[in-house]
Enzyme design. Structure first.
Site, PDB file in Angstrom:
ATOM      1  N   THR A  27       1.970  23.753  -4.199  1.00 28.75           N
ATOM      2  CA  THR A  27       1.830  25.065  -3.546  1.00 28.75           C
ATOM      3  C   THR A  27       2.392  25.049  -2.128  1.00 28.75           C
ATOM      4  O   THR A  27       3.225  25.868  -1.767  1.00 28.75           O
ATOM      5  CB  THR A  27       0.347  25.491  -3.507  1.00 28.75           C
ATOM      6  OG1 THR A  27      -0.159  25.489  -4.834  1.00 28.75           O
ATOM      7  CG2 THR A  27       0.190  26.870  -2.890  1.00 28.75           C
ATOM      8  N   ASP A  59       9.226   2.800   1.687  1.00 25.06           N
ATOM      9  CA  ASP A  59       8.066   3.590   2.121  1.00 25.06           C
ATOM     10  C   ASP A  59       7.856   3.351   3.625  1.00 25.06           C
ATOM     11  O   ASP A  59       7.352   2.316   4.043  1.00 25.06           O
ATOM     12  CB  ASP A  59       6.844   3.156   1.304  1.00 25.06           C
ATOM     13  CG  ASP A  59       5.564   3.893   1.729  1.00 25.06           C
ATOM     14  OD1 ASP A  59       5.592   4.593   2.751  1.00 25.06           O
ATOM     15  OD2 ASP A  59       4.547   3.735   1.032  1.00 25.06           O
ATOM     16  N   LYS A 109       2.457  10.414   8.569  1.00 24.94           N
ATOM     17  CA  LYS A 109       1.863   9.924   9.819  1.00 24.94           C
ATOM     18  C   LYS A 109       2.583  10.437  11.077  1.00 24.94           C
ATOM     19  O   LYS A 109       2.500  11.602  11.379  1.00 24.94           O
ATOM     20  CB  LYS A 109       1.804   8.401   9.778  1.00 24.94           C
ATOM     21  CG  LYS A 109       0.864   7.898   8.655  1.00 24.94           C
ATOM     22  CD  LYS A 109       0.423   6.493   8.885  1.00 24.94           C
ATOM     23  CE  LYS A 109      -0.329   5.900   7.725  1.00 24.94           C
ATOM     24  NZ  LYS A 109      -1.760   5.814   7.897  1.00 24.94           N
ATOM     25  N   PHE A 118       0.862  -1.189   0.000  1.00 23.21           N
ATOM     26  CA  PHE A 118       0.000   0.000   0.000  1.00 23.21           C
ATOM     27  C   PHE A 118       0.894   1.234   0.000  1.00 23.21           C
ATOM     28  O   PHE A 118       1.715   1.413   0.898  1.00 23.21           O
ATOM     29  CB  PHE A 118      -0.920   0.028   1.229  1.00 23.21           C
ATOM     30  CG  PHE A 118      -1.883   1.183   1.190  1.00 23.21           C
ATOM     31  CD1 PHE A 118      -3.132   1.045   0.607  1.00 23.21           C
ATOM     32  CD2 PHE A 118      -1.541   2.427   1.718  1.00 23.21           C
ATOM     33  CE1 PHE A 118      -4.024   2.114   0.540  1.00 23.21           C
ATOM     34  CE2 PHE A 118      -2.424   3.506   1.659  1.00 23.21           C
ATOM     35  CZ  PHE A 118      -3.668   3.343   1.072  1.00 23.21           C
TER      36      PHE A 118
HETATM   37  C1  LIG Z   1       2.875   2.555   3.776  1.00 18.48           C
HETATM   38  C2  LIG Z   1       1.941   3.656   3.385  1.00 18.48           C
HETATM   39  N1  LIG Z   1       2.256   4.435   2.343  1.00 18.48           N
HETATM   40  C3  LIG Z   1       1.463   5.457   1.968  1.00 18.48           C
HETATM   41  C4  LIG Z   1       0.294   5.732   2.632  1.00 18.48           C
HETATM   42  C5  LIG Z   1      -0.581   6.851   2.174  1.00 18.48           C
HETATM   43  O1  LIG Z   1      -0.584   7.877   3.096  1.00 18.48           O
HETATM   44  P1  LIG Z   1      -1.773   8.964   3.099  1.00 18.48           P
HETATM   45  O2  LIG Z   1      -2.999   8.238   3.545  1.00 18.48           O
HETATM   46  O3  LIG Z   1      -1.307  10.004   4.054  1.00 18.48           O
HETATM   47  O4  LIG Z   1      -1.899   9.474   1.712  1.00 18.48           O
HETATM   48  C6  LIG Z   1      -0.066   4.951   3.728  1.00 18.48           C
HETATM   49  C7  LIG Z   1      -1.322   5.217   4.453  1.00 18.48           C
HETATM   50  O5  LIG Z   1      -1.819   4.452   5.229  1.00 18.48           O
HETATM   51  C8  LIG Z   1       0.772   3.874   4.113  1.00 18.48           C
HETATM   52  O6  LIG Z   1       0.472   3.085   5.146  1.00 18.48           O
END
Ligand SMILES: Cc1ncc(COP(=O)(O)O)c(C=O)c1O
Length: 508
Positions: free
Chosen positions: A389, A334, A365, A225
């Site tokens: 922006t 990530d 987060k 994700f």
């Molecule tokens: C590993 C990971 N990457 C990206 C995201 C996306 O973040 P956002 O919801 O702030 O766009 C999340 C969100 O849960 C995540 O867990």
């Protein structure tokens, strides 16, 4: 004059909420638990409540009323209940019906040091900070004077190994989206052998055609994700609901190892599974190059979170890093969900024990601002290539400095390791006690999860546990994920384990 009056009022009202709230509401706790979990000595978190307190089932009547009202304005299908953030403190989230719940989901893993932490309230009440909250700048063109210093004190002070540069962004998806762009730009410059685009590049990019818009790809993993914007979504493969009806790219998707837990007991089987996945990664890189869509970057989570808390070993990540290098792909880790300390290290990838773990590390987060760290060679040469922006929000960097101070001062990473052990051991015990319901307990620090026999039972357990005063989250097909704040202590783990046991007992 007006500003000092405002800040005094703000400070008084926050103190009132904080301390009067504490006096009036700290005595009751959840009832009806069968105490199977050992009592842990209670280390004082001053501004924390001392247990859950439930007045209605959740959502209660006021939440339902507000959901109806909001439903007239927007889609509320995902709304759980409405919150009273003024009354929430430490590890406890209070809802609009006066229910106080131990929050082990912490706003989808995004609250670092609990609700209404005094250090952050103090920062808000400081008149010197008011202009940072009131005047949100277009950071990429008009940054405030203290911006380099605050970045150095906050994000750069916890920069992953080998990283000296950081770009802030607003959210996790937007961090990944821009990190992918940085990888593509880097890859094309590498292909060209210089940074100057041709006239053909410039004209074709305007009509979405190659070579200006090259057929490059990002390799991602099944179950991963990385967000919901178009590019990030192309690398997200956790649930169909995120992706349905949205056009996407023909980019390679590798299998993520499906390991057996506890990892130490299945080292041989897991090593075979990881070798299978790594082989597939190399095959895909070669296949996509032959298709004319070379892999510019590989993106991976250190623990696949949304996709079901899937772990892999340091050996897997080391080998993957080497494959990326061998094939000239950037390696993007990530850490949007894993970053910020909940695994017991500030970055989950630190558990791999590598000098040079990544080319890009994205975050959001618990770091309060989104963004990504990157190697110097991944910096686009011109302004506006990686741009929007706001480019983040400098007031979040002020908060982050304080959060990091609290983490260091209170040695919260050690606490996380300690409370995480208690939590995981408790989950092991419960899965032995309820083998028909629970399996595959796993975790690092407090970043833990457990599987339930099926999704329907999982969802029911989540609701029943919530009605008894503990908030949890689901992930994957049938997992429960634990994402407490960094203030989660051993005694919080015991409060949870007792309530969880009570809920599970109904299924025996
Ligand atoms: C590993 C990971 N990457 C990206 C995201 C996306 O973040 P956002 O919801 O702030 O766009 C999340 C969100 O849960 C995540 O867990």
């Amino acid at each position: 004059m007006a500003s000092s009056l405002f800040s005094r009022q703000l400070s008084l009202s926050l103190q009132k909420n904080l301390w009067l709230g504490a006096a009036g509401k700290s005595s009751s706790s959840n009832t009806g638990c069968r105490y199977v979990s050992k009592a842990a000595p209670k280390t004082q978190v001053e501004y924390d409540y001392d247990g859950p307190s439930m007045k209605t089932s959740v959502p209660g009547p006021r939440s339902k009323e507000l959901t109806k009202q909001l439903g007239e304005i927007q889609n509320v299908a995902a709304v759980n209940f409405f919150c009273n953030y003024e009354e929430s403190r430490g590890n406890y989230l209070v809802d609009v019906d006066g229910n106080r719940m131990l929050d082990i989901y912490s706003q989808i893993s995004s609250i670092p040091i609990g609700y209404n932490h005094p250090a952050l309230l103090k920062l808000m009440a400081n008149p010197n900070n008011l202009s940072a909250f009131v005047n949100r700048p277009a950071l990429g063109i008009l940054p405030p004077e203290n911006f380099p210093d605050k970045l150095t004190e906050s994000l750069l002070s916890v920069a992953p190994s080998g990283m000296t540069r950081v770009q802030t962004m607003a959210c996790g998806s937007c961090s990944n989206e821009n990190a992918y762009k940085a990888m593509f730009i880097w890859y094309r410059n590498k292909e060209r052998g210089h940074n100057t685009p041709s006239d053909e590049d410039l004209s074709t990019c305007m009509i979405n055609k190659s070579p200006g818009c090259p057929d490059l790809s990002i390799l991602s993993f099944m179950g991963g994700f990385h967000g919901r914007t178009i590019g990030a979504l192309a690398t997200t493969h956790s649930k169909a609901i995120h992706k349905l009806d949205v056009p996407s790219f023909d980019w390679p998707i590798a299998p993520f190892p499906r390991l057996q837990y506890p990892l130490e007991e299945f080292a041989k089987e897991n090593a075979q599974e990881e070798a299978r996945c790594l082989e597939e990664v190399e095959d895909l890189i070669i296949k996509w190059r032959q298709k004319g869509k070379p892999v510019a970057g590989i993106v991976i989570e250190p623990i696949q979170a949304e996709g079901g808390d899937n772990h892999a070993t340091p050996n897997f990540f080391k080998s993957l890093r080497n494959i990326a290098r061998k094939h000239g792909c950037a390696f993007h880790v990530d850490e949007v969900q894993t970053g910020g300390g909940s695994t017991g290290k500030f970055w989950a990838h630190e558990h791999w024990g590598m000098e040079d773990p990544a080319d890009i590390v994205s975050f959001s987060k618990k770091l309060l601002t989104g963004g990504f760290y990157y190697k110097a060679e991944l910096q686009a040469e011109k302004g506006y290539r990686i741009f929007n922006t706001w480019m983040g929000d400098p007031s979040k960097n002020l908060f982050l400095v304080e959060v990091l101070n609290v983490i260091r001062r209170e040695r919260l990473l050690e606490e996380v390791t300690r409370s995480g052990k208690t939590l995981l051991n408790g989950l092991y015990e419960l899965q032995t006690q309820y083998p028909g319901i629970l399996s595959r307990a796993r975790g690092q620090g407090t970043f833990c999860a457990i599987d339930v026999c099926d999704d329907e039972t999982r969802d029911k357990i989540l609701l029943k546990t919530r009605d008894k005063g503990v908030l949890l989250g689901g992930c994957g097909d049938r997992s429960i994920r634990f994402r407490p704040t960094l203030l989660f202590k051993e005694y919080h783990a015991h409060i949870f384990l007792n309530i969880f046991n009570d809920v599970l007992a109904q299924y025996k």
